[in-house]
Design a protein around this motif. Structure first.
Motif, PDB file in Angstrom:
ATOM      1  N   GLU A  43       0.944  -1.314   0.042  1.00 34.42           N
ATOM      2  CA  GLU A  43      -0.085   0.010   0.054  1.00 34.42           C
ATOM      3  C   GLU A  43       0.784   1.424  -0.108  1.00 34.42           C
ATOM      4  OE1 GLU A  43       1.243  -0.792   4.074  1.00 34.42           O
ATOM      5  OE2 GLU A  43       0.321  -1.976   2.524  1.00 34.42           O
ATOM      6  N   THR A  45       3.352   4.097  -1.231  1.00 32.44           N
ATOM      7  CA  THR A  45       3.752   4.434  -2.764  1.00 32.44           C
ATOM      8  C   THR A  45       5.254   4.749  -2.884  1.00 32.44           C
ATOM      9  OG1 THR A  45       1.583   5.667  -2.928  1.00 32.44           O
ATOM     10  CG2 THR A  45       3.491   6.487  -4.186  1.00 32.44           C
ATOM     11  N   LEU A  71       0.739   1.765  -9.612  1.00 30.62           N
ATOM     12  CA  LEU A  71       0.679   3.215  -9.029  1.00 30.62           C
ATOM     13  C   LEU A  71      -0.469   4.231  -9.595  1.00 30.62           C
ATOM     14  CD1 LEU A  71       4.550   4.018  -8.342  1.00 30.62           C
ATOM     15  CD2 LEU A  71       2.372   3.546  -6.617  1.00 30.62           C
ATOM     16  N   GLU A  73      -3.049   3.193 -11.608  1.00 27.67           N
ATOM     17  CA  GLU A  73      -4.376   2.809 -11.261  1.00 27.67           C
ATOM     18  C   GLU A  73      -4.821   2.986  -9.937  1.00 27.67           C
ATOM     19  OE1 GLU A  73      -6.037  -1.722 -10.643  1.00 27.67           O
ATOM     20  OE2 GLU A  73      -4.908  -1.283 -12.559  1.00 27.67           O
ATOM     21  N   ARG A  74      -4.053   2.806  -8.788  1.00 30.31           N
ATOM     22  CA  ARG A  74      -4.373   3.016  -7.423  1.00 30.31           C
ATOM     23  C   ARG A  74      -4.547   4.654  -7.182  1.00 30.31           C
ATOM     24  NH1 ARG A  74      -0.366   0.282  -3.516  1.00 30.31           N
ATOM     25  NH2 ARG A  74       0.981   2.028  -4.271  1.00 30.31           N
ATOM     26  N   ASP A  75      -3.642   5.503  -7.777  1.00 28.76           N
ATOM     27  CA  ASP A  75      -3.941   7.124  -7.594  1.00 28.76           C
ATOM     28  C   ASP A  75      -3.613   7.623  -9.143  1.00 28.76           C
ATOM     29  OD1 ASP A  75      -3.594   9.548  -6.816  1.00 28.76           O
ATOM     30  OD2 ASP A  75      -1.881   9.449  -5.491  1.00 28.76           O
ATOM     31  N   PRO A  76      -4.663   8.034  -9.743  1.00 27.09           N
ATOM     32  CA  PRO A  76      -4.565   8.478 -11.129  1.00 27.09           C
ATOM     33  C   PRO A  76      -4.063   9.844 -11.311  1.00 27.09           C
ATOM     34  CG  PRO A  76      -6.672   7.515 -10.931  1.00 27.09           C
ATOM     35  CD  PRO A  76      -6.280   7.490  -9.418  1.00 27.09           C
ATOM     36  N   VAL A  77      -4.066  10.472 -10.181  1.00 29.32           N
ATOM     37  CA  VAL A  77      -3.565  11.844 -10.373  1.00 29.32           C
ATOM     38  C   VAL A  77      -1.941  11.817  -9.732  1.00 29.32           C
ATOM     39  CG1 VAL A  77      -5.491  13.095 -10.210  1.00 29.32           C
ATOM     40  CG2 VAL A  77      -4.416  12.699  -8.278  1.00 29.32           C
ATOM     41  N   GLU A  78      -1.082  10.800  -9.778  1.00 24.20           N
ATOM     42  CA  GLU A  78       0.111  10.728  -8.903  1.00 24.20           C
ATOM     43  C   GLU A  78       1.012  10.974 -10.357  1.00 24.20           C
ATOM     44  OE1 GLU A  78       3.531  10.757  -7.611  1.00 24.20           O
ATOM     45  OE2 GLU A  78       2.042  10.103  -6.338  1.00 24.20           O
ATOM     46  N   ARG A  82       2.850   9.157 -13.383  1.00 28.41           N
ATOM     47  CA  ARG A  82       2.528   9.306 -14.799  1.00 28.41           C
ATOM     48  C   ARG A  82       3.607   9.727 -15.650  1.00 28.41           C
ATOM     49  NH1 ARG A  82      -2.682   7.986 -16.816  1.00 28.41           N
ATOM     50  NH2 ARG A  82      -4.259   8.247 -14.961  1.00 28.41           N
TER      51      ARG A  82
END
Length: 115
Positions: A43, A45, A71, A73-78, A82
């Motif tokens: 869990e 990051t 990462l 998928e779990r947090d699209p605004v990371e 990206r």
């Protein structure tokens, strides 16, 4: 319990060891420490992102991509995940696929194209 130098110690000690390897540009050793650590604390990051970076720098691009996709998928605004995913796809000559991730990363960073 049979342990090696790479998996010895508490999660915090292994995190520091992995960062030392990474800072010394021994990316393969950093990945050896981080792989089991990520399995232990999936869990979090930080360890997964550093593992992806270690894979990227040691040209293990498919592995880097897999970690980065988790990462994103779990947090699209990371934003950094990206960006790294886009760069990883570019290094695999998957430019069209990389483009959307790089555009999103740029937008998340506030870098908008001027008309």
């Amino acid at each position: 319990m049979d342990t090696t130098y790479y998996d010895h110690g508490t999660p915090a000690e292994r995190w520091e060891r992995a960062r030392m390897f990474f800072d010394a540009k021994d990316y393969a050793a950093a990945a050896r420490v981080l792989g089991p650590l990520v399995e232990e604390v999936p869990e979090q990051t930080g360890p997964r992102l550093l593992l992806a970076r270690a894979y990227y720098h040691s040209a293990q691009l498919r592995r880097a991509e897999a970690e980065l996709r988790v990462l994103v998928e779990r947090d699209p605004v990371e934003q950094y995940a990206r960006l790294m995913l886009g760069r990883t796809l570019e290094r695999q000559s998957r430019h069209q696929e990389a483009e959307s991730h790089l555009r999103i990363a740029s937008a998340l960073a506030g870098d908008f194209a001027q008309p």
